[in-house]
Design a protein around this motif. Structure first.
Motif, PDB file in Angstrom:
ATOM      1  N   PRO A 109       0.810  -1.227   0.000  1.00  0.00           N
ATOM      2  CA  PRO A 109       0.000   0.000   0.000  1.00  0.00           C
ATOM      3  C   PRO A 109       0.840   1.272   0.000  1.00  0.00           C
ATOM      4  CG  PRO A 109      -0.906  -1.567   1.551  1.00  0.00           C
ATOM      5  CD  PRO A 109       0.415  -2.116   1.105  1.00  0.00           C
ATOM      6  N   PHE A 110       2.005   1.253   0.627  1.00  0.00           N
ATOM      7  CA  PHE A 110       2.872   2.428   0.617  1.00  0.00           C
ATOM      8  C   PHE A 110       3.379   2.716  -0.800  1.00  0.00           C
ATOM      9  CE2 PHE A 110       3.529   1.456   5.235  1.00  0.00           C
ATOM     10  CZ  PHE A 110       3.050   2.657   5.715  1.00  0.00           C
ATOM     11  N   VAL A 111       3.744   1.657  -1.546  1.00  0.00           N
ATOM     12  CA  VAL A 111       4.219   1.859  -2.913  1.00  0.00           C
ATOM     13  C   VAL A 111       3.083   2.377  -3.791  1.00  0.00           C
ATOM     14  CG1 VAL A 111       5.287   0.776  -4.917  1.00  0.00           C
ATOM     15  CG2 VAL A 111       5.952   0.056  -2.626  1.00  0.00           C
ATOM     16  N   LEU A 112       1.875   1.847  -3.600  1.00  0.00           N
ATOM     17  CA  LEU A 112       0.727   2.343  -4.361  1.00  0.00           C
ATOM     18  C   LEU A 112       0.447   3.802  -4.023  1.00  0.00           C
ATOM     19  CD1 LEU A 112      -1.692  -0.709  -4.139  1.00  0.00           C
ATOM     20  CD2 LEU A 112      -0.468   0.105  -6.164  1.00  0.00           C
ATOM     21  N   ALA A 113       0.581   4.165  -2.756  1.00  0.00           N
ATOM     22  CA  ALA A 113       0.406   5.572  -2.367  1.00  0.00           C
ATOM     23  C   ALA A 113       1.482   6.443  -2.986  1.00  0.00           C
ATOM     24  CB  ALA A 113       0.430   5.698  -0.846  1.00  0.00           C
ATOM     25  N   ALA A 114       2.714   5.907  -3.119  1.00  0.00           N
ATOM     26  CA  ALA A 114       3.781   6.649  -3.789  1.00  0.00           C
ATOM     27  C   ALA A 114       3.422   6.902  -5.251  1.00  0.00           C
ATOM     28  CB  ALA A 114       5.097   5.878  -3.698  1.00  0.00           C
ATOM     29  N   ALA A 115       2.861   5.896  -5.915  1.00  0.00           N
ATOM     30  CA  ALA A 115       2.429   6.068  -7.305  1.00  0.00           C
ATOM     31  C   ALA A 115       1.339   7.126  -7.409  1.00  0.00           C
ATOM     32  CB  ALA A 115       1.932   4.741  -7.871  1.00  0.00           C
ATOM     33  N   LEU A 116       0.427   7.152  -6.439  1.00  0.00           N
ATOM     34  CA  LEU A 116      -0.634   8.158  -6.421  1.00  0.00           C
ATOM     35  C   LEU A 116      -0.039   9.556  -6.241  1.00  0.00           C
ATOM     36  CD1 LEU A 116      -3.640   8.822  -6.432  1.00  0.00           C
ATOM     37  CD2 LEU A 116      -3.698   8.334  -3.981  1.00  0.00           C
ATOM     38  N   CYS A 117       0.969   9.687  -5.370  1.00  0.00           N
ATOM     39  CA  CYS A 117       1.643  10.983  -5.187  1.00  0.00           C
ATOM     40  C   CYS A 117       2.335  11.424  -6.464  1.00  0.00           C
ATOM     41  CB  CYS A 117       2.665  10.877  -4.054  1.00  0.00           C
ATOM     42  SG  CYS A 117       1.964  10.883  -2.392  1.00  0.00           S
ATOM     43  N   SER A 118       2.999  10.492  -7.141  1.00  0.00           N
ATOM     44  CA  SER A 118       3.684  10.820  -8.391  1.00  0.00           C
ATOM     45  C   SER A 118       2.699  11.308  -9.442  1.00  0.00           C
ATOM     46  CB  SER A 118       4.435   9.585  -8.902  1.00  0.00           C
ATOM     47  OG  SER A 118       5.052   9.848 -10.144  1.00  0.00           O
ATOM     48  N   ALA A 119       1.574  10.609  -9.561  1.00  0.00           N
ATOM     49  CA  ALA A 119       0.561  11.016 -10.535  1.00  0.00           C
ATOM     50  C   ALA A 119      -0.012  12.386 -10.196  1.00  0.00           C
ATOM     51  CB  ALA A 119      -0.552   9.974 -10.584  1.00  0.00           C
ATOM     52  N   THR A 120      -0.256  12.638  -8.912  1.00  0.00           N
ATOM     53  CA  THR A 120      -0.792  13.933  -8.488  1.00  0.00           C
ATOM     54  C   THR A 120       0.181  15.054  -8.811  1.00  0.00           C
ATOM     55  OG1 THR A 120      -2.008  12.867  -6.688  1.00  0.00           O
ATOM     56  CG2 THR A 120      -1.685  15.246  -6.537  1.00  0.00           C
ATOM     57  N   GLY A 121       1.459  14.836  -8.502  1.00  0.00           N
ATOM     58  CA  GLY A 121       2.460  15.852  -8.788  1.00  0.00           C
ATOM     59  C   GLY A 121       2.579  16.146 -10.268  1.00  0.00           C
ATOM     60  N   PHE A 122       2.508  15.100 -11.096  1.00  0.00           N
ATOM     61  CA  PHE A 122       2.616  15.312 -12.540  1.00  0.00           C
ATOM     62  C   PHE A 122       1.443  16.127 -13.072  1.00  0.00           C
ATOM     63  CE2 PHE A 122       1.946  14.207 -16.967  1.00  0.00           C
ATOM     64  CZ  PHE A 122       3.219  14.354 -17.496  1.00  0.00           C
ATOM     65  N   VAL A 123       0.237  15.815 -12.601  1.00  0.00           N
ATOM     66  CA  VAL A 123      -0.945  16.538 -13.055  1.00  0.00           C
ATOM     67  C   VAL A 123      -0.867  18.003 -12.634  1.00  0.00           C
ATOM     68  CG1 VAL A 123      -3.445  16.755 -12.790  1.00  0.00           C
ATOM     69  CG2 VAL A 123      -2.420  14.507 -13.140  1.00  0.00           C
ATOM     70  N   LEU A 124      -0.433  18.251 -11.398  1.00  0.00           N
ATOM     71  CA  LEU A 124      -0.369  19.622 -10.900  1.00  0.00           C
ATOM     72  C   LEU A 124       0.694  20.454 -11.619  1.00  0.00           C
ATOM     73  CD1 LEU A 124      -0.724  19.079  -7.037  1.00  0.00           C
ATOM     74  CD2 LEU A 124      -2.418  20.076  -8.585  1.00  0.00           C
ATOM     75  N   GLN A 125       1.804  19.828 -11.995  1.00  0.00           N
ATOM     76  CA  GLN A 125       2.904  20.599 -12.578  1.00  0.00           C
ATOM     77  C   GLN A 125       2.806  20.759 -14.084  1.00  0.00           C
ATOM     78  OE1 GLN A 125       6.838  18.412 -13.231  1.00  0.00           O
ATOM     79  NE2 GLN A 125       5.851  17.091 -11.720  1.00  0.00           N
ATOM     80  N   ARG A 126       1.848  20.075 -14.728  1.00  0.00           N
ATOM     81  CA  ARG A 126       1.787  20.092 -16.186  1.00  0.00           C
ATOM     82  C   ARG A 126       1.667  21.513 -16.729  1.00  0.00           C
ATOM     83  NH1 ARG A 126      -2.664  16.284 -18.560  1.00  0.00           N
ATOM     84  NH2 ARG A 126      -1.269  14.765 -17.589  1.00  0.00           N
ATOM     85  N   ARG A 127       0.766  22.310 -16.172  1.00  0.00           N
ATOM     86  CA  ARG A 127       0.581  23.678 -16.647  1.00  0.00           C
ATOM     87  C   ARG A 127       1.813  24.531 -16.358  1.00  0.00           C
ATOM     88  NH1 ARG A 127      -0.897  28.231 -14.153  1.00  0.00           N
ATOM     89  NH2 ARG A 127      -1.350  27.081 -12.244  1.00  0.00           N
ATOM     90  N   LEU A 128       2.441  24.306 -15.206  1.00  0.00           N
ATOM     91  CA  LEU A 128       3.623  25.079 -14.852  1.00  0.00           C
ATOM     92  C   LEU A 128       4.780  24.791 -15.795  1.00  0.00           C
ATOM     93  CD1 LEU A 128       3.529  24.639 -10.966  1.00  0.00           C
ATOM     94  CD2 LEU A 128       2.787  26.625 -12.289  1.00  0.00           C
ATOM     95  N   VAL A 129       4.949  23.521 -16.174  1.00  0.00           N
ATOM     96  CA  VAL A 129       6.030  23.163 -17.082  1.00  0.00           C
ATOM     97  C   VAL A 129       5.832  23.832 -18.434  1.00  0.00           C
ATOM     98  CG1 VAL A 129       7.063  21.250 -18.368  1.00  0.00           C
ATOM     99  CG2 VAL A 129       6.564  20.984 -15.938  1.00  0.00           C
TER     100      VAL A 129
END
Length: 303
Positions: free
Chosen positions: A156-176
């Motif tokens: 579950p910790f690794v799955l939560a890490a994947a969720l964090c990675s996906a969230t960060g990518f979505v949030l930074q897309r416009r900034l990039v």
């Protein structure tokens, strides 16, 4: 002066470098965690990367972000960088590097589902089938890991890490798109290091007591997957485009499993091999066969 082959050679080298260093990160984390704690390792890793990011910002002096964009960028660093690293480290205390590399690939499915929930995009039947196959593969992998998918176990910790990675990518897309990947990445790395600053003394104590092998792997994690890998990936996206370059990332999980065998003689069990194949198949279905419906439905023209 560039030779005619340069435009083809450099992007290929950038992609190859990204795949190799990101795949090697999983067994490297596994080795480092034998003598360091998850939070101590993450704090040291981002302190190393942030030092170079600060130097780059001081040298290039890019345009300043408005406060609102800067706060979003900092949030990306906390969630997509620091949160991802800490949760992945916690997961890899019991989950094997090969299994963790496959579980992290669920980030692509999370991102697609974010599009459905927040952007009102649509899933066709292939996308839903791919999602089901992918998470079935997660269950198979978790079955072979200590604790399965029970709360407090590693999966579950690794799955939560994947969720964090996906969230960060979505949030930074416009900034990039607005400020460039290097500036956004630099601010993310610095904010992640600041978020983990409280555990830096602990990490320093653990690193001083660690073996030379762990020292080398920690230095590798701070420099190569975080800095060089990110730079090469940014360059590759600029040359190939995000969609084409992203297809190469499917090689990371199988390569990570092979490197784990070479570095630590980790033999993947049937659950990791079968579950990993299901995860990759599910991700491919979501991103390829479900791609045509991952756009907002067109409005009908009125007479």
């Amino acid at each position: 002066m560039n030779t005619p082959n340069t435009p083809h050679v450099l992007p290929a080298l950038a992609v190859a470098t990204t795949i190799i260093v990101w795949a090697t990160a999983f067994p490297a984390i596994g080795v480092a965690l034998t003598e360091m704690s998850p939070l101590g390792l993450a704090s040291i890793r981002f302190a190393i990367a942030a030092a170079f990011a600060l130097a780059w910002l001081g040298y290039r002096r890019p345009v300043r972000m408005p406060l609102a964009d800067l706060l979003v960028c900092v949030l990306c660093g906390w969630v997509g960088a620091a949160g991802y690293s800490v949760l992945l480290n916690m997961g890899q205390t019991s989950v094997s590097p090969g299994a963790a590399s496959f579980l992290v690939k669920t980030e692509s499915i999370w991102m697609a589902m974010f599009g459905v929930v927040f952007l009102k995009e649509a899933f066709n039947r292939w996308a839903w089938v791919g999602t089901a196959i992918g998470f079935a593969g997660v269950g198979v992998i978790a079955y072979g890991q200590p604790g399965g998918i029970a709360w407090g176990s590693g999966a579950p910790f690794v799955l939560a890490a994947a969720l964090c990675s996906a969230t960060g990518f979505v949030l930074q897309r416009r900034l990039v798109q607005r400020y460039g990947a290097l500036q956004v990445s630099a601010i993310m790395l610095i904010s992640a290091a600041v978020a983990l600053l409280a555990w830096l003394p602990q990490g320093a104590v653990e690193l001083r007591a660690a073996s030379g092998e762990v020292w080398l792997w920690v230095l590798f994690l701070g420099l190569f997957p975080t800095l060089i890998g990110q730079f090469c990936w940014t360059y590759a996206i600029g040359q190939y485009g995000a969609a084409r370059a992203g297809n190469f990332l499917y090689l990371i999980a199988p390569l990570a499993m092979g490197l784990s065998w070479l570095l630590s003689r980790e033999v993947a069990g049937w659950s990791t091999a079968l579950g990993g194949a299901c995860v990759l198949a599910g991700v491919l279905l979501v991103n390829m066969r479900g791609q045509t419906s991952m756009l907002p439905k067109p409005k009908r023209a009125t007479a």
